[in-house]
Design an enzyme around this catalytic site. Structure first.
Site, PDB file in Angstrom:
ATOM      1  CB  SER A 114      -0.963  -0.040   1.181  1.00 22.26           C
ATOM      2  OG  SER A 114      -1.889   0.982   1.069  1.00 22.26           O
ATOM      3  CG  HIS A 115       0.448   3.668   3.425  1.00 21.42           C
ATOM      4  ND1 HIS A 115      -0.398   2.600   3.674  1.00 21.42           N
ATOM      5  CD2 HIS A 115       1.065   3.927   4.582  1.00 21.42           C
ATOM      6  CE1 HIS A 115      -0.295   2.251   4.947  1.00 21.42           C
ATOM      7  NE2 HIS A 115       0.581   3.038   5.527  1.00 21.42           N
ATOM      8  CE  LYS A 127      -5.797  -6.263   0.415  1.00 18.34           C
ATOM      9  NZ  LYS A 127      -6.661  -5.292   1.069  1.00 18.34           N
ATOM     10  CG  ASP A 278      -2.754   4.021  -1.400  1.00 20.89           C
ATOM     11  OD1 ASP A 278      -3.533   3.914  -2.370  1.00 20.89           O
ATOM     12  OD2 ASP A 278      -2.707   3.197  -0.467  1.00 20.89           O
ATOM     13  CG  ASP A 280      -3.015  -0.429  -2.264  1.00 16.92           C
ATOM     14  OD1 ASP A 280      -2.849   0.730  -1.851  1.00 16.92           O
ATOM     15  OD2 ASP A 280      -3.717  -1.258  -1.661  1.00 16.92           O
ATOM     16  CG  ASP A 282      -6.213   0.995  -0.852  1.00 19.95           C
ATOM     17  OD1 ASP A 282      -5.293   1.842  -0.830  1.00 19.95           O
ATOM     18  OD2 ASP A 282      -6.237  -0.010  -0.121  1.00 19.95           O
ATOM     19  NE  ARG A 283      -3.882   4.361   2.923  1.00 17.77           N
ATOM     20  CZ  ARG A 283      -3.289   4.548   4.083  1.00 17.77           C
ATOM     21  NH1 ARG A 283      -2.854   5.749   4.402  1.00 17.77           N
ATOM     22  NH2 ARG A 283      -3.139   3.549   4.924  1.00 17.77           N
ATOM     23  CB  THR A 345      -8.435   0.894  12.237  1.00 17.99           C
ATOM     24  OG1 THR A 345      -8.689   2.100  12.968  1.00 17.99           O
ATOM     25  CG2 THR A 345      -7.460   1.174  11.122  1.00 17.99           C
ATOM     26  CD  GLU A 365      -7.393   7.859  10.315  1.00 24.32           C
ATOM     27  OE1 GLU A 365      -6.600   8.745   9.982  1.00 24.32           O
ATOM     28  OE2 GLU A 365      -7.102   6.646  10.367  1.00 24.32           O
ATOM     29  CB  SER A 366      -6.017   6.216   7.026  1.00 24.68           C
ATOM     30  OG  SER A 366      -6.961   5.203   6.722  1.00 24.68           O
ATOM     31  CE  LYS A 377      -7.484   2.279   2.282  1.00 27.11           C
ATOM     32  NZ  LYS A 377      -7.248   1.145   3.195  1.00 27.11           N
TER      33      LYS A 377
HETATM   34  C1  VG1 Z   1      -3.576   2.035   8.179  1.00 26.55           C
HETATM   35  C2  VG1 Z   1      -4.742   2.977   8.319  1.00 26.55           C
HETATM   36  C3  VG1 Z   1      -6.047   2.226   8.166  1.00 26.55           C
HETATM   37  C4  VG1 Z   1      -6.042   1.478   6.824  1.00 26.55           C
HETATM   38  C5  VG1 Z   1      -4.808   0.599   6.730  1.00 26.55           C
HETATM   39  C6  VG1 Z   1      -4.684  -0.054   5.374  1.00 26.55           C
HETATM   40  O1  VG1 Z   1      -3.632   1.051   9.184  1.00 26.55           O
HETATM   41  O2  VG1 Z   1      -4.699   3.646   9.562  1.00 26.55           O
HETATM   42  O3  VG1 Z   1      -7.107   3.138   8.245  1.00 26.55           O
HETATM   43  O4  VG1 Z   1      -7.194   0.692   6.698  1.00 26.55           O
HETATM   44  O5  VG1 Z   1      -3.633   1.385   6.929  1.00 26.55           O
HETATM   45  O6  VG1 Z   1      -4.650   0.908   4.359  1.00 26.55           O
HETATM   46  P1  VG1 Z   1      -2.756   1.126  10.517  1.00 26.55           P
HETATM   47  O7  VG1 Z   1      -3.017  -0.135  11.252  1.00 26.55           O
HETATM   48  O8  VG1 Z   1      -1.323   1.316  10.085  1.00 26.55           O
HETATM   49  O9  VG1 Z   1      -3.230   2.337  11.250  1.00 26.55           O
HETATM   50  V1  VG1 Z   1      -3.788   0.615   2.920  1.00 26.55           V
HETATM   51  O10 VG1 Z   1      -4.137   1.867   1.892  1.00 26.55           O
HETATM   52  O11 VG1 Z   1      -2.198   0.608   3.663  1.00 26.55           O
HETATM   53  O12 VG1 Z   1      -4.292  -0.887   2.461  1.00 26.55           O
HETATM   54 CO    CO Z   2      -3.540   1.415   0.051  1.00 24.61          CO
END
Ligand code: VG1
Ligand code: CO
Length: 544
Positions: A114-115, A127, A278, A280, A282-283, A345, A365-366, A377
């Protein structure tokens, strides 16, 4: 051709039970049998994989190509009938979710961290998503984890890599491999949900958008849909080419890592809208000229206006937000008279609500928003919904935000992240905090009186499953709130997240700078949790 590889001692340090995917350094994934262990654990833990159809793809980060080949060989050796792979091994997370649903697949394997940054010294991730297109629920992820701890062999084939660069139908050890255009089905879905004609007209009228794909997976999707289908001028999408190391940056659309976009949007001559997604895809974040739309606010505005888009013209069944997400959307739900759910979350908790038709729109919120069109998302989806709303309302993002606050009041919101904190110190902070929860109510801290304090427990309204310890939340009598939790996605020590929120009804205060508006809550948070004493940190690493 099938080969059974024995693993003497399992090299698997593991995925934290409860998280939806495995994220580790590339170096760890490359250790002998490491990736294979996790993949075989999926095949062992998920029933009826033999003869199944799977979707496979990733965000194109370093190791994506190798991992796709390894997984294809293992899928064939485990009797999977057919794998649908994105061309080049690429699929954004929402597009993978879309394909799982469209193809009525058994599930999908998504490769992404992801990010998190990418490259030989950075992060990789994998995953498993279920047949509804969403991250596998905890019963499955826990079963995969349990397998990974006891597994002593895995199945693979002795074959060469297959060519993934062209759209084709191939066969690998008797398994069908279908290489598909990663964008096509996703584009069709977006076309059904949004008024492309109206958005086209908006661009034709001179509306300017700057979409920063951050050299991640959304580039090809955004170029195809925004520039080629919706007529946005060429160059609307910047950093459009997916790179294995994201150009050396963190593909995280926040005020720190998307600084360049923020600078453009706050400078003279800024375009009408800025957006970024981001690694992948989804954000999303959305900015107007001189204004950043906090993701929690974005969810609220989308909930209040979604009916302007064809896909949602009959209104919403309900909305859902993660617990740390601001309560701005709750106010919209109350006004409309629809239910609003509060989940832990992570997107997987929305799945049941979406499947049961209890919620139509969800958000975190992320920088994550989405709907029942897929079970992840969806960054580009959110940008298109914003565009559809802007095309209908013919107002600027500034105007829409101010009108929203005038109607509902403003939930000032910020998240402070303390990254790469010593894991033991972070655990100690949380343990100490949990231990004093019962004593907090009634106490006055920095002029704020604690009304209630608890560790969030979620009972799924659909299947009744219970998730404990989902974050410490402290509510003040003023209505302000602070939430503490440790990240489940970091790969470097622990990340402490502190979520701060304060509701303001008085329009005179709407223009206050967010950190200033939250000053007292920030002070109270530090005093209650002893952030400095435990971590030695005076300032957060990232403020979003
Ligand atoms: C973070 C975010 C959460 C999000 C998760 C996956 O998790 O806070 O809101 O669902 O990343 O997003 P954490 O446990 O680090 O707070 V993504 O775009 O990384 O799949
Ligand atoms: Co992501």
């Amino acid at each position: 051709m099938t080969r059974i590889v024995k693993i003497e001692t399992t090299p698997f340090a593991g995925q934290k039970p409860g998280t939806s995917g495995l994220r580790k350094k590339v170096k760890t994934f490359r250790e002998p049998h490491y990736l294979e262990n996790f993949v075989q654990s999926i095949f062992n833990a998920v029933e009826n994989m033999e003869g199944a159809t799977l979707i496979l793809g990733g965000d194109g980060r370093y190791y994506n190509r190798d991992a796709v080949q390894i997984i294809l060989r293992m899928a064939a050796a485990n009797g999977v009938a057919r794998v649908v792979v994105g061309q080049g091994g690429l699929l954004s997370t929402p597009a993978a979710s879309c394909l799982i649903r469209k193809q009525k697949a058994k599930g999908g394997i998504i490769l992404s961290a992801s990010h998190n940054p990418g490259g030989p010294d950075e992060d990789f991730g994998i995953k498993y998503n279920s047949d509804n297109g969403g991250p596998a629920p905890e019963v499955i992820t826990n079963a995969i984890y349990a397998e990974s701890q006891s597994i002593r062999e895995y199945r693979t084939l002795d074959t060469a890599d297959i060519e993934l660069s062209e759209i084709a139908e191939l066969s690998l050890g008797g398994m069908a491999v279908e290489i598909v255009d990663p964008v096509k089905e996703y584009r069709k879905l977006m076309k059904r949900l949004f008024n492309f004609k109206k958005i086209k007209k908006l661009f034709k009228s001179g509306f300017r958008l700057r979409f920063d794909a951050m050299h991640a997976i959304t580039g090809p999707y955004a170029q195809d849909i925004l520039e080629r289908k919706l007529g946005a001028p060429k160059g609307t999408v910047i950093n459009a080419e997916p790179l294995e190391d994201f150009g050396g940056h963190h593909p995280d659309p926040n005020p720190v890592h998307a600084r360049a976009l923020f600078d453009v949007m706050f400078a003279p001559g800024a375009p009408d809208m800025g957006a970024a997604s981001d690694g992948d895809g989804d954000r999303n974040i959305v900015l107007g000229r001189g204004i950043y739309v906090a993701p929690s606010d974005s969810l609220a505005v989308l909930a209040a206006n979604a009916h302007l888009a064809p896909g949602y013209e009959n209104g919403l069944a309900g909305v859902a937000r993660s617990m740390p997400t601001s309560c701005a959307v709750d106010r919209v739900a109350a006004e409309v008279g629809m239910p609003c759910f509060e989940t832990p979350t992570g997107w997987k908790f929305f799945g049941n609500l979406l499947d049961a038709g209890k919620a139509t729109l969800c958000g975190e919120e992320s920088a994550g928003t989405g709907s029942d069109h897929v079970r992840e998302k969806d960054g580009l989806w959110a940008v298109l919904l914003w565009l559809n709303i802007l095309a209908e309302r013919q107002e600027s993002i500034q105007e829409i935000m101010h009108a929203h606050w005038r109607t509902y009041g403003r939930n000032f919101y910020s998240r402070h992240d303390y990254e790469a904190v010593d894991s033991a110190a972070a655990e100690a902070l949380m343990t100490a905090l949990r231990a004093k929860l019962v004593t907090l109510p009634g106490q006055s801290v920095e002029g704020e009186t604690v009304a209630s304090a608890d560790d969030f427990t979620y009972t799924d309204p659909v299947d009744g499953s219970v998730s404990n310890n989902q974050g410490v939340r402290i509510l003040f009598e003023s209505g302000a709130r602070v939430v503490f939790r440790l990240s489940g996605t970091g790969t470097d020590g622990a990340t402490l997240r502190v979520y701060l929120e304060r509701y303001v009804a008085d329009p005179e205060e709407f223009e206050t700078e967010t950190q200033v508006a939250l000053e007292r809550i920030i002070g109270a948070a530090d005093q209650i949790a002893g952030i400095f004493q435990h971590t030695g940190r005076k300032e957060p690493d990232v403020i979003s």
